[in-house]
Design a protein around this motif. Structure first.
Motif, PDB file in Angstrom:
ATOM      1  N   PRO A  25       0.798  -1.337   0.066  1.00 24.98           N
ATOM      2  CA  PRO A  25       0.094   0.071  -0.088  1.00 24.98           C
ATOM      3  C   PRO A  25       0.733   1.437  -0.031  1.00 24.98           C
ATOM      4  O   PRO A  25       1.814   1.187   0.468  1.00 24.98           O
ATOM      5  CB  PRO A  25      -0.634  -0.234   1.420  1.00 24.98           C
ATOM      6  N   PRO A  26       0.297   2.145  -0.646  1.00 23.59           N
ATOM      7  CA  PRO A  26       1.087   3.550  -0.630  1.00 23.59           C
ATOM      8  C   PRO A  26       1.338   4.101   0.548  1.00 23.59           C
ATOM      9  O   PRO A  26       0.436   3.774   1.581  1.00 23.59           O
ATOM     10  CB  PRO A  26       0.382   4.515  -1.673  1.00 23.59           C
ATOM     11  N   GLY A  27       2.085   5.410   0.787  1.00 25.48           N
ATOM     12  CA  GLY A  27       1.791   6.075   1.848  1.00 25.48           C
ATOM     13  C   GLY A  27       2.897   7.222   1.795  1.00 25.48           C
ATOM     14  O   GLY A  27       3.646   7.546   0.852  1.00 25.48           O
ATOM     15  N   PRO A  28       2.982   8.137   2.785  1.00 23.95           N
ATOM     16  CA  PRO A  28       3.802   9.352   2.754  1.00 23.95           C
ATOM     17  C   PRO A  28       5.320   9.116   2.777  1.00 23.95           C
ATOM     18  O   PRO A  28       5.794   7.829   3.174  1.00 23.95           O
ATOM     19  CB  PRO A  28       3.495  10.229   3.897  1.00 23.95           C
ATOM     20  N   TRP A  29       6.131   9.912   2.151  1.00 25.43           N
ATOM     21  CA  TRP A  29       7.643   9.681   2.281  1.00 25.43           C
ATOM     22  C   TRP A  29       8.156   9.410   3.536  1.00 25.43           C
ATOM     23  O   TRP A  29       7.744  10.231   4.555  1.00 25.43           O
ATOM     24  CB  TRP A  29       8.133  10.682   1.435  1.00 25.43           C
ATOM     25  N   ALA A  30       8.853   8.412   3.638  1.00 21.67           N
ATOM     26  CA  ALA A  30       9.491   8.029   5.223  1.00 21.67           C
ATOM     27  C   ALA A  30      10.873   8.563   5.112  1.00 21.67           C
ATOM     28  O   ALA A  30      11.848   8.371   4.247  1.00 21.67           O
ATOM     29  CB  ALA A  30       9.513   6.709   5.338  1.00 21.67           C
ATOM     30  N   VAL A  31      11.278   9.610   6.070  1.00 20.48           N
ATOM     31  CA  VAL A  31      12.499   9.793   6.117  1.00 20.48           C
ATOM     32  C   VAL A  31      13.605   8.856   6.858  1.00 20.48           C
ATOM     33  O   VAL A  31      12.991   8.132   7.431  1.00 20.48           O
ATOM     34  CB  VAL A  31      12.844  11.191   7.084  1.00 20.48           C
ATOM     35  N   GLY A  53      -5.431   9.144   5.362  1.00 20.82           N
ATOM     36  CA  GLY A  53      -6.459   8.225   4.413  1.00 20.82           C
ATOM     37  C   GLY A  53      -6.888   9.001   3.307  1.00 20.82           C
ATOM     38  O   GLY A  53      -7.088   8.362   2.351  1.00 20.82           O
ATOM     39  N   ALA A  54      -7.433  10.304   3.685  1.00 19.15           N
ATOM     40  CA  ALA A  54      -8.072  11.174   2.432  1.00 19.15           C
ATOM     41  C   ALA A  54      -6.901  11.187   1.376  1.00 19.15           C
ATOM     42  O   ALA A  54      -7.392  11.380   0.347  1.00 19.15           O
ATOM     43  CB  ALA A  54      -8.445  12.424   2.883  1.00 19.15           C
ATOM     44  N   ARG A  55      -5.758  11.328   1.623  1.00 19.39           N
ATOM     45  CA  ARG A  55      -4.594  11.355   0.494  1.00 19.39           C
ATOM     46  C   ARG A  55      -4.397  10.213  -0.011  1.00 19.39           C
ATOM     47  O   ARG A  55      -3.988   9.845  -1.254  1.00 19.39           O
ATOM     48  CB  ARG A  55      -3.543  11.829   1.173  1.00 19.39           C
ATOM     49  N   TYR A  56      -4.183   9.020   0.748  1.00 23.12           N
ATOM     50  CA  TYR A  56      -3.458   7.626   0.258  1.00 23.12           C
ATOM     51  C   TYR A  56      -4.544   6.580   0.222  1.00 23.12           C
ATOM     52  O   TYR A  56      -4.226   5.396  -0.015  1.00 23.12           O
ATOM     53  CB  TYR A  56      -2.451   7.237   1.328  1.00 23.12           C
TER      54      TYR A  56
END
Ligand code: HEM
Length: 483
Positions: A25-31, A53-56
């Motif tokens: 599953p996609p998700g925000p960039w992880a540092v 969730g609204a974004r991914y």
């Protein structure tokens, strides 16, 4: 140049080790290193997760330190994973802070044989005492009477009901497990309850999150996480003493409580392979029942008081139903619930809006899980965002407004809602759900039968939550007037 080389080396190693798996599953960039530790607002975690969730989408991923997690972020996604494909997500992941305390020898933070046997044993023992001669209903009503005595002594003046209510609700578990209650003036018990409250605050804090992401480092660093472990180690001693006292007066033919039943099992299962009935497991399972069974129910009741003070017209309707069905000459019983759809709906709505365990407890995939077109391999932590179902716009007419009508049809009859999952769902569903529902109904109707709740003059109730392991109201004072 050595420093530059080291930095490039660490970043490349982190990148290679922590690449997102294929079809994940996609998700925000992880540092690097920390991952998404700071993507999420730690004071409003479930709301942050709903926003992501609204974004991914309803199923997305985050990396907390070195651990990949998948968030289930709608009622449909929760239902599909926890119920339809429940076999793949029954297990719990490693949680170093909780594992250091329970050593994987309890129910809540455990898998496999111990979990299976002890969950089954706890469920059947709770049922035995619920239906048996020591009727749980009368235990709860008697405890209400003790609590009401303390509250009515305030004679309608403002006070904070928190600790007395905690003691009262914990006493229900004490009666089930130890076979006796504690007076609210018992210094040792009251001190333990206060410390318990503090420990649960620490468990819900960023310290616990760091501990679970970087355990070897955090074990060596000072911080409140050590206090958490100290408090629960004291509680374990308290429980072990009770077990010792039980052994002295134990009569296998007449078990008085959970501890006696467990002592019977220890005797009966001696020498059996796969036997999980041992004294240290007894102590840790009792600790489980306290951890999971007191704070949750008493926090829900604290929300109930606050909602009734905020909505006097709803409170009046509950009281009118109580007066009609029960009257004032006897205490409520579980048999009354079927005749009290409005009160039942109000209790459900308090639990929905109270949303006290928004992220349930983490699960882990024990085999590959295919969800929403993605492939989630074995060994990935699953975060069930229960709040996403309790406030799901597709499931509730007014998701963010207190509205008992969510649970009533046009004729005023109570209707069940599938998206109402404050106890989670599937194989790990709350073990105390039936007990909690009984406590909530009986305590709530007893309180409403005897008292009217209102805010102190000029004070507006604060309906926002205080972050923690359970979402509780901010500390408040309330007036309880005897009816
Ligand atoms: C687990 C909620 C009261 C005992 C849970 C879980 C939730 C929950 C969300 C996690 C389920 C999962 O892993 O998916 C609540 C709420 C309560 C409540 C909202 C009250 C309003 C109680 C009570 C008891 C209890 C009264 C005591 C008997 C447990 C135990 C587990 C659990 C032992 C772990 C089950 C397992 O891992 O197999 N609860 N609970 N809970 N609850 Fe409750």
């Amino acid at each position: 140049s050595l420093l530059l080389f080291m930095i490039v080396f660490i970043l490349s190693a982190d990148y290679i080790k922590n690449r997102r798996p294929v079809c994940f599953p996609p998700g925000p960039w992880a540092v690097p290193i920390l991952g998404n530790m700071f993507t999420v607002n730690h004071n409003r975690v479930h709301e942050s997760l709903i926003q992501l969730g609204a974004r991914y989408g309803d199923v997305y991923s985050l990396r907390m330190g070195q651990v990949w997690m998948v968030v289930l972020n709608s009622f449909e996604a929760l239902k599909e994973a926890l119920i339809t494909q429940g076999d793949s997500v029954t297990d719990r992941p490693d949680l170093p802070l909780q594992d250091d305390l329970f050593q994987r020898r309890d129910i809540i933070f455990n898998n496999g044989n111990i979990w299976k046997q002890q969950r089954r044993f706890a469920l059947s023992t709770l049922k035995y005492f619920g239906l048996g001669k020591k009727s749980l209903e009368s235990v709860i009503r008697d405890e209400f009477t003790h609590c009401a005595k303390v509250f009515s002594d305030y004679k309608g003046k403002p006070f904070n009901p928190h600790l007395t209510l905690n003691n009262a609700v914990s006493n229900v578990i004490c009666l089930l497990v130890f076979g006796h209650r504690f007076e609210y003036s018992d210094e040792r018990f009251v001190k333990l309850m206060k410390m318990f409250d503090e420990a649960l605050q620490i468990e819900g804090s960023i310290w616990a999150q760091f501990y679970n992401s970087f355990p070897s480092l955090m074990r060596r660093l000072p911080g409140p996480h050590h206090k958490f472990l100290d408090i629960f180690n004291d509680t374990k001693e308290f429980i072990a003493e009770e077990v010792e006292q039980h052994k002295q007066k134990w009569d296998p033919s007449d078990p008085r409580d959970y501890i006696d039943c467990f002592l019977n099992e220890i005797e009966m299962n001696k020498g059996q392979s796969d036997n999980t009935f041992h004294e240290e497991i007894l102590v840790l399972c009792v600790l489980d029942l306290f951890v999971a069974g007191s704070e949750t129910t008493s926090t829900t009741l604290r929300w109930a008081f606050l909602y009734m003070a905020k909505y006097p017209e709803i409170q009046e309707k509950v009281q009118a139903e109580i007066d009609r069905v029960i009257g004032q000459s006897r205490q409520p019983s579980m048999g009354d619930r079927a005749n009290m759809p409005y009160t039942d709906a109000v209790i459900h709505e308090i639990q929905r809006m109270g949303n006290i365990v928004p992220l349930s407890l983490p699960h882990i995939t024990s085999k590959e899980l295919r969800l929403g077109g993605y492939v989630i391999p074995k060994g990935i932590t699953i975060i069930p965002n229960l709040a996403s179902a309790l406030f799901d716009k597709n499931e509730w007419e007014t998701p963010f407004t207190f509205n008992p009508g969510h649970f009533l049809n046009k004729e005023g009859k109570f209707v069940k809602k599938a998206a109402f999952i404050p106890f989670s769902a599937g194989k790990r569903v709350c073990l105390g759900e039936n007990l909690a529902r009984m406590e909530l109904f009986l305590f709530f109707t007893c309180f409403m039968q005897s008292f009217t709740f209102s805010m102190p003059a000029g004070v507006e109730p604060v309906m926002d939550y205080r972050p923690g392991i359970t979402l509780a109201p901010h500390p408040y004072e309330i007036c309880m007037t005897v009816r």
